[in-house]
Design a protein around this motif. Structure first.
Motif, PDB file in Angstrom:
ATOM      1  N   VAL A 112       0.876  -1.177   0.000  1.00 48.69           N
ATOM      2  CA  VAL A 112       0.000   0.000   0.000  1.00 48.69           C
ATOM      3  C   VAL A 112       0.915   1.228   0.000  1.00 48.69           C
ATOM      4  CG1 VAL A 112      -1.899   1.197   1.153  1.00 48.69           C
ATOM      5  CG2 VAL A 112      -1.718  -1.304   1.320  1.00 48.69           C
ATOM      6  N   PRO A 113       1.256   1.748  -1.171  1.00 46.78           N
ATOM      7  CA  PRO A 113       2.235   2.835  -1.262  1.00 46.78           C
ATOM      8  C   PRO A 113       1.885   4.017  -0.369  1.00 46.78           C
ATOM      9  CG  PRO A 113       1.779   1.954  -3.435  1.00 46.78           C
ATOM     10  CD  PRO A 113       0.795   1.307  -2.505  1.00 46.78           C
ATOM     11  N   GLY A 114       2.883   4.472   0.371  1.00 42.35           N
ATOM     12  CA  GLY A 114       2.724   5.612   1.259  1.00 42.35           C
ATOM     13  C   GLY A 114       2.341   5.248   2.673  1.00 42.35           C
ATOM     14  N   TYR A 115       1.981   3.975   2.901  1.00 40.08           N
ATOM     15  CA  TYR A 115       1.469   3.575   4.212  1.00 40.08           C
ATOM     16  C   TYR A 115       2.191   2.357   4.766  1.00 40.08           C
ATOM     17  CZ  TYR A 115      -2.452   6.700   3.304  1.00 40.08           C
ATOM     18  OH  TYR A 115      -3.221   7.806   3.036  1.00 40.08           O
ATOM     19  N   GLN A 116       2.346   2.349   6.067  1.00 39.47           N
ATOM     20  CA  GLN A 116       2.756   1.168   6.811  1.00 39.47           C
ATOM     21  C   GLN A 116       1.494   0.474   7.297  1.00 39.47           C
ATOM     22  OE1 GLN A 116       5.927   0.266   7.319  1.00 39.47           O
ATOM     23  NE2 GLN A 116       5.976  -1.058   9.116  1.00 39.47           N
ATOM     24  N   LEU A 117       1.472  -0.852   7.246  1.00 37.67           N
ATOM     25  CA  LEU A 117       0.356  -1.616   7.778  1.00 37.67           C
ATOM     26  C   LEU A 117       0.722  -2.159   9.146  1.00 37.67           C
ATOM     27  CD1 LEU A 117      -0.723  -3.662   4.627  1.00 37.67           C
ATOM     28  CD2 LEU A 117      -1.740  -1.550   5.504  1.00 37.67           C
ATOM     29  N   ALA A 118      -0.188  -2.050  10.093  1.00 34.54           N
ATOM     30  CA  ALA A 118      -0.017  -2.619  11.428  1.00 34.54           C
ATOM     31  C   ALA A 118      -1.088  -3.671  11.647  1.00 34.54           C
ATOM     32  CB  ALA A 118      -0.120  -1.536  12.494  1.00 34.54           C
ATOM     33  N   PHE A 119      -0.741  -4.692  12.378  1.00 29.83           N
ATOM     34  CA  PHE A 119      -1.659  -5.793  12.644  1.00 29.83           C
ATOM     35  C   PHE A 119      -2.095  -5.747  14.099  1.00 29.83           C
ATOM     36  CE2 PHE A 119      -3.846  -9.580  12.353  1.00 29.83           C
ATOM     37  CZ  PHE A 119      -3.326 -10.614  13.115  1.00 29.83           C
ATOM     38  N   GLN A 120      -3.412  -5.754  14.324  1.00 25.88           N
ATOM     39  CA  GLN A 120      -3.954  -5.671  15.676  1.00 25.88           C
ATOM     40  C   GLN A 120      -4.914  -6.828  15.933  1.00 25.88           C
ATOM     41  OE1 GLN A 120      -5.490  -1.846  16.869  1.00 25.88           O
ATOM     42  NE2 GLN A 120      -6.681  -2.717  18.543  1.00 25.88           N
ATOM     43  N   PRO A 121      -4.427  -7.937  16.484  1.00 26.24           N
ATOM     44  CA  PRO A 121      -5.320  -9.055  16.808  1.00 26.24           C
ATOM     45  C   PRO A 121      -6.009  -8.837  18.145  1.00 26.24           C
ATOM     46  CG  PRO A 121      -3.043  -9.651  17.257  1.00 26.24           C
ATOM     47  CD  PRO A 121      -3.007  -8.243  16.737  1.00 26.24           C
ATOM     48  N   GLU A 122      -7.298  -9.113  18.185  1.00 28.20           N
ATOM     49  CA  GLU A 122      -8.090  -9.003  19.410  1.00 28.20           C
ATOM     50  C   GLU A 122      -8.655 -10.377  19.769  1.00 28.20           C
ATOM     51  OE1 GLU A 122      -8.360  -6.398  21.296  1.00 28.20           O
ATOM     52  OE2 GLU A 122      -7.447  -4.891  19.974  1.00 28.20           O
ATOM     53  N   ASP A 123      -8.584 -10.727  21.033  1.00 35.29           N
ATOM     54  CA  ASP A 123      -9.044 -12.012  21.537  1.00 35.29           C
ATOM     55  C   ASP A 123     -10.538 -11.953  21.851  1.00 35.29           C
ATOM     56  OD1 ASP A 123      -9.334 -14.482  22.728  1.00 35.29           O
ATOM     57  OD2 ASP A 123      -8.119 -14.011  24.494  1.00 35.29           O
ATOM     58  N   ASP A 124     -11.330 -12.824  21.182  1.00 36.36           N
ATOM     59  CA  ASP A 124     -12.765 -12.866  21.506  1.00 36.36           C
ATOM     60  C   ASP A 124     -13.129 -14.045  22.406  1.00 36.36           C
ATOM     61  OD1 ASP A 124     -12.893 -15.138  19.883  1.00 36.36           O
ATOM     62  OD2 ASP A 124     -13.978 -14.149  18.259  1.00 36.36           O
ATOM     63  N   GLN A 125     -12.149 -14.898  22.719  1.00 33.50           N
ATOM     64  CA  GLN A 125     -12.376 -16.054  23.596  1.00 33.50           C
ATOM     65  C   GLN A 125     -13.519 -16.943  23.114  1.00 33.50           C
ATOM     66  OE1 GLN A 125     -12.561 -14.751  27.757  1.00 33.50           O
ATOM     67  NE2 GLN A 125     -11.250 -13.020  27.273  1.00 33.50           N
ATOM     68  N   ALA A 126     -13.845 -16.851  21.820  1.00 29.86           N
ATOM     69  CA  ALA A 126     -14.953 -17.618  21.230  1.00 29.86           C
ATOM     70  C   ALA A 126     -16.282 -17.312  21.903  1.00 29.86           C
ATOM     71  CB  ALA A 126     -14.654 -19.118  21.267  1.00 29.86           C
ATOM     72  N   THR A 127     -16.417 -16.090  22.421  1.00 26.29           N
ATOM     73  CA  THR A 127     -17.603 -15.682  23.181  1.00 26.29           C
ATOM     74  C   THR A 127     -18.213 -14.434  22.562  1.00 26.29           C
ATOM     75  OG1 THR A 127     -16.583 -16.550  25.200  1.00 26.29           O
ATOM     76  CG2 THR A 127     -18.421 -15.019  25.470  1.00 26.29           C
TER      77      THR A 127
END
Length: 410
Positions: free
Chosen positions: A81-96
């Motif tokens: 994605v030119p011009g941008y850094q991508l960050a990864f944000q995983p969130e835990d839903d605990q299957a709930t």
């Protein structure tokens, strides 16, 4: 291969662009990755994830997390994605569902979130979908199979409820009947007890299986329910033992399916237990699953796909502590679908929240060759790839049944 990884910190959530080390539990390579030469002057965009990273289903969720992390890492190296850094944000839903609601609300509140990978469970997807749609945030699931997520409550008269939602896994309208065809026509089982956990995924899968098995001439000798946190199944087993089933079909996930299989055998019911993609994990065997037990899973085995070989090699090279699991290739593909949609929507322009609708449109138009096979979506957001595979327990894991990969034929 040398890798660098970008993750979201509290500073990013507050609008800054700080970066820190990841929580993917792998050994990091040192040095400078290919992404160091990229122009990231326009800032950081966030790819979110909602999946069970703790609790009973974490064996699946952690493989999903790692696979999406790999896709984001590679995209940054390639300046996707030119011009941008991508960050990864995983969130835990605990299957709930309640926790998934909180995770989705957190991600939706951040203007820099451009897409979300997930969820694993259909029941959690139901609460996440409307939250992300309200902000026009694209969602791509590698694992949801509940038909209503794309077709609405009345699947015989389909109406797409959320145009921002897509999935690369085929649905239980295909998986349940596919399993019935194998168990009845190939394995020759004619008297089948059906049990489910009462959740969206499990009950829907069991219903579709039962309908097709009945059409094929099999007899559903019992239709029982258990709780997703139950550990003692003696009551249900007593009910079905007297009916002398030659197989048990279970709609649900491995934390219940494994002990249920063990307790069936202990009670003298030495018949195979079969389930869907929610039980395809070594944990099923560790919890009591037996040799000869069966399961269906979406797609073809990754190891058998030429398209998945580079993903598998890169995953191993990245030194993740956990295996990529049943949904690794599809999660990798889901993340790459979002990344490609972002790149297309932002080509020649700058990101703003108004661009999220363009990202959704770009994803709808997706045509990619993914690790799990060709990727495209129909008018409901469902994958056009309807391939499934039957697996059986051999040793301490599942192995594909030779010649079982294919599409459902009614």
């Amino acid at each position: 291969m040398i890798r660098r990884r970008t993750v979201v910190t509290a500073a990013i959530l507050a609008g800054a662009l700080g970066l820190t080390a990841c929580g993917t539990n792998r050994e990091e390579a040192t040095g400078t990755g290919g992404g160091a030469a990229c122009d990231t002057s326009k800032g950081t965009l966030i790819i979110g994830m909602i999946a069970p990273l703790s609790g009973g289903l974490s064996a699946l969720g952690l493989g999903m997390r790692n696979s999406a992390d790999l896709a984001v890492d590679q995209a940054n190296q390639k300046c996707a994605v030119p011009g941008y850094q991508l960050a990864f944000q995983p969130e835990d839903d605990q299957a709930t569902p309640q926790v998934a609601n909180q995770a989705a609300t957190k991600l939706a509140s951040d203007p820099n979130v451009v897409g979300v990978v997930g969820t694993l469970n259909s029941s959690t997807a139901q609460v996440v979908q409307p939250i992300l749609q309200e902000r026009d945030i694209v969602q791509v699931s590698p694992a949801n199979t509940g038909p209503a997520l794309t077709l609405g409550a009345n699947t015989s008269a389909p109406a797409r409820p959320f145009d921002n939602y897509f999935r690369v896994a085929t649905t239980d309208l295909v998986q349940g009947p596919f399993a019935a065809n194998y168990l009845v026509q190939t394995a020759g089982k004619k008297n089948i007890a059906v049990i489910d956990d009462g959740k969206t995924y499990g009950s829907g899968l069991a219903e579709q299986f039962s309908d097709q098995a009945t059409k094929l001439g099999a007899k559903i000798v019992a239709r029982e329910k258990v709780g997703e946190r139950d550990t003692d199944f003696s009551g249900v087993i007593t009910q079905i033992r007297a009916l002398n089933p030659d197989a048990v079909y279970y709609g649900g996930e491995y934390p219940v399916a494994g002990p249920l299989s063990a307790q069936l055998a202990a009670a003298g019911l030495n018949v195979p237990l079969m389930g869907g993609d929610g039980i395809v994990d070594p944990q099923f065997v560790a919890l009591g699953g037996r040799p000869g037990d069966l399961a269906t899973n979406v797609g073809a085995p990754a190891d058998s796909l030429p398209s998945a070989q580079q993903f598998i090699a890169d995953y191993k090279a990245a030194n993740y502590a956990e295996d990529f699991g049943a949904y690794g290739a599809f999660t990798y593909d889901s993340a790459n679908v979002i990344i490609a949609g972002v790149a297309k929507a932002l080509a020649g322009g700058d990101y703003s929240e108004a661009k999220r609708a363009d990202i959704v449109k770009a994803v709808q138009e997706t045509k990619l060759d993914g690790a799990g096979g060709p990727i495209a979506f129909d008018q409901y957001g469902d994958t056009t790839n309807k391939v499934l595979t039957v697996y059986t327990v051999e040793g301490d894991n599942f192995s594909p049944v030779e010649g079982s990969t294919g599409s459902f034929q009614g």
